[in-house]
Design an enzyme around this catalytic site. Structure first.
Site, PDB file in Angstrom:
ATOM      1  N   GLU A 277      33.669  31.496  48.722  1.00  0.00           N
ATOM      2  CA  GLU A 277      33.861  32.830  48.140  1.00  0.00           C
ATOM      3  C   GLU A 277      33.257  32.928  46.742  1.00  0.00           C
ATOM      4  O   GLU A 277      33.950  33.257  45.781  1.00  0.00           O
ATOM      5  CB  GLU A 277      35.364  33.134  48.043  1.00  0.00           C
ATOM      6  N   PRO A 278      31.971  32.661  46.583  1.00  0.00           N
ATOM      7  CA  PRO A 278      31.410  32.739  45.236  1.00  0.00           C
ATOM      8  C   PRO A 278      31.283  34.198  44.781  1.00  0.00           C
ATOM      9  O   PRO A 278      30.924  35.062  45.582  1.00  0.00           O
ATOM     10  CB  PRO A 278      30.018  32.118  45.406  1.00  0.00           C
ATOM     11  N   CYS A 347      38.629  52.419  20.190  1.00  0.00           N
ATOM     12  CA  CYS A 347      39.633  52.300  19.122  1.00  0.00           C
ATOM     13  C   CYS A 347      40.523  51.081  19.304  1.00  0.00           C
ATOM     14  O   CYS A 347      41.732  51.206  19.495  1.00  0.00           O
ATOM     15  CB  CYS A 347      40.475  53.564  19.071  1.00  0.00           C
ATOM     16  N   GLU A 348      39.910  49.925  19.287  1.00  0.00           N
ATOM     17  CA  GLU A 348      40.634  48.657  19.415  1.00  0.00           C
ATOM     18  C   GLU A 348      39.920  47.617  18.566  1.00  0.00           C
ATOM     19  O   GLU A 348      38.694  47.494  18.656  1.00  0.00           O
ATOM     20  CB  GLU A 348      40.588  48.152  20.874  1.00  0.00           C
TER      21      GLU A 348
HETATM   22  C1  LIG Z   1      38.005  36.155  42.048  1.00  0.00           C
HETATM   23  C2  LIG Z   1      38.049  35.390  43.321  1.00  0.00           C
HETATM   24  C3  LIG Z   1      36.908  34.745  43.788  1.00  0.00           C
HETATM   25  C4  LIG Z   1      35.603  34.703  43.024  1.00  0.00           C
HETATM   26  O1  LIG Z   1      35.696  33.970  41.862  1.00  0.00           O
HETATM   27  P1  LIG Z   1      34.349  33.610  41.061  1.00  0.00           P
HETATM   28  O2  LIG Z   1      34.821  32.818  39.919  1.00  0.00           O
HETATM   29  O3  LIG Z   1      33.756  34.917  40.643  1.00  0.00           O
HETATM   30  O4  LIG Z   1      33.469  32.855  41.980  1.00  0.00           O
HETATM   31  C5  LIG Z   1      36.974  34.101  45.018  1.00  0.00           C
HETATM   32  N1  LIG Z   1      38.128  34.103  45.735  1.00  0.00           N
HETATM   33  C6  LIG Z   1      39.241  34.703  45.314  1.00  0.00           C
HETATM   34  C7  LIG Z   1      40.454  34.649  46.158  1.00  0.00           C
HETATM   35  C8  LIG Z   1      39.249  35.364  44.095  1.00  0.00           C
HETATM   36  O5  LIG Z   1      40.368  35.950  43.671  1.00  0.00           O
END
Ligand SMILES: *Cc1c(COP(=O)(O)O)cnc(C)c1O
Length: 418
Positions: A277-278, A347-348
């Site tokens: 899941e990149p 405004c922070e």
């Molecule tokens: C955010 C997230 C990712 C991606 O993370 P990166 O650091 O952007 O690769 C993958 N899996 C899950 C479950 C996430 O919450």
């Protein structure tokens, strides 16, 4: 990341692929997100190549950058998608993603979202609590179907990264503790409308240490062995995302191949398909934010401020994580170096892009490029201070396409009534 093959100087002008950034600012205004399509495709292909020996499915994490044009470019490459909400699922489907390459995550899925995922026939939903498993079971029952699920295991490892982006230790809200895995498997066995098809983990983001993954993987594999001993067929082993990119040259991220070298021996004989899941890795370095330096000012001690027309509303990362982003002038020339804070107009006090940064002595009216803004930039944008959302352009070779129009004042109030 300062310049690379996709963002570089030619005759002292900064380019994205074959397009001069100054021309884009002229045509589309600032602040402007500029994304290199070739950079995204190259990162995706490099990732795929690195993990090629594994039977795998890569599901890009949509939350990193969910512009339809970005999702479309990845879908065309054959990439799958990891979505975290009904809205992200909708975006992925709109962009042409195949449901069987979509996986659905999130600790707080509502009944509507669960049903949306079931009706869309996504590959599986990740389950992050016992209650949620029951909720998915009920939703599936009402739709007279069986929900494919993967238990997201919290492997309780501590990955060295910013505390706000670690997710895999038991003090965090994510996943089901590995210590409770047996109980979770027992529950899955009793529910008639869920079918356990996978196990998942995601230990955090921007993780430099491959060893942290290995530690977590060992735990995930032991849960898999346990599941198999109970008769489950674990078809998918989802190892999450978190692969790092370089934000500053002095702290280069390890190459993706370094991670692949560690993963492959451990996973290549797995019967299960490996899911990745990149997010950041694919898109992080693929965009810059073009912004104009509106004003310069100094306090009475001579401290410099460069005030730009972008703000935390376009890039929250410096404020959220004290993240470092390179900032370069769009026109390179000989000039003095100053030390300055680069700040936006919201405004922070936390609305900054750089603090005490050594940088060229830029003039008012000059254009700057804020680098590595492709991940968690536009997707975390807000309308704070009633600032309209910035426009987005995607560059491919010589072509530059407006992929999101700049928001108008009218659009700011379109859902409101007095
Ligand atoms: C955010 C997230 C990712 C991606 O993370 P990166 O650091 O952007 O690769 C993958 N899996 C899950 C479950 C996430 O919450």
């Amino acid at each position: 990341m300062p310049t690379d093959e996709f963002f570089y100087y030619k005759k002292d002008h900064l380019y994205c692929e074959d397009v001069k950034l100054a021309d884009l600012a002229e045509k589309f205004g600032t602040p402007l997100y500029v994304t290199s399509k070739s950079s995204i495709v190259a990162q995706y292909r490099r990732f795929e190549k690195a993990f090629k020996p594994l039977n795998r499915l890569t599901c890009y994490s949509v939350k990193a950058n969910y512009s339809l044009a970005v999702l479309r470019a990845l879908a065309q490459e054959g990439c799958g998608f990891d979505v975290n909400s009904g809205g992200e699922l909708f975006r992925a489907l709109e962009a042409g993603a195949k449901p069987k390459k979509i996986i659905f995550a999130g600790v707080a899925k509502t009944r509507n979202e669960i049903e949306f995922a079931l009706r869309s026939k996504v590959l599986f939903q990740k389950v992050e609590s016992f209650s949620e498993m029951r909720a998915i079971d009920e939703a599936a029952k009402s739709l007279k179907t069986v929900a494919p699920i993967a238990i997201r295991v919290n492997p309780n490892v501590v990955a060295e990264t910013h505390p706000y982006i670690t997710t895999g230790n038991d003090e965090k809200k994510f996943g089901i503790d590995d210590a409770l895995a047996e109980e979770a498997l027992s529950l899955a066995a009793t529910l008639k409308h869920v079918k356990l098809v996978g196990l998942a983990m995601h230990i955090g983001s921007q993780i430099f240490d491959a060893q942290a993954y290995l530690e977590a993987l060992f735990k995930l594999l032991s849960v898999k062995a346990l599941a198999e001993s109970k008769g489950f067929d674990v078809k998918y082993l989802d190892v999450g995302g978190g692969f790092p990119i370089t934000y500053r040259q002095t702290q280069p991220a390890p190459d993706i191949e370094v991670f692949a070298e560690k993963f492959i021996p451990l996973l290549k004989n797995q019967s299960a398909q490996i899911v990745f899941e990149p997010g950041r890795y694919i898109v992080g370095n693929a965009s810059v934010i073009l912004t104009e330096a509106l004003y310069r000012k100094q306090n009475h001690r001579g401290k410099n401020f460069v005030i730009v027309d972008a703000a935390m509303t376009e890039l929250m990362r410096p404020m959220l994580y004290e993240a470092y982003h390179d900032i370069l002038p769009v026109e390179r020339k000989e000039r003095e170096i100053i030390i300055a804070d680069v700040v936006g107009g919201a405004c922070e006090s936390g609305d900054f892009f750089a603090l005490d940064r050594e940088m060229p002595d830029v003039k008012e009216g000059e254009l700057l490029a804020i680098f590595s803004a492709g991940a968690y930039g536009a997707t975390m944008a807000s309308n704070y201070n009633a600032r309209p959302r910035a426009a987005e352009v995607m560059v491919s070779g010589k072509k530059a396409k407006l992929i999101r129009r700049r928001e108008t004042y009218k659009q700011l109030i379109q859902n409101e009534e007095i």
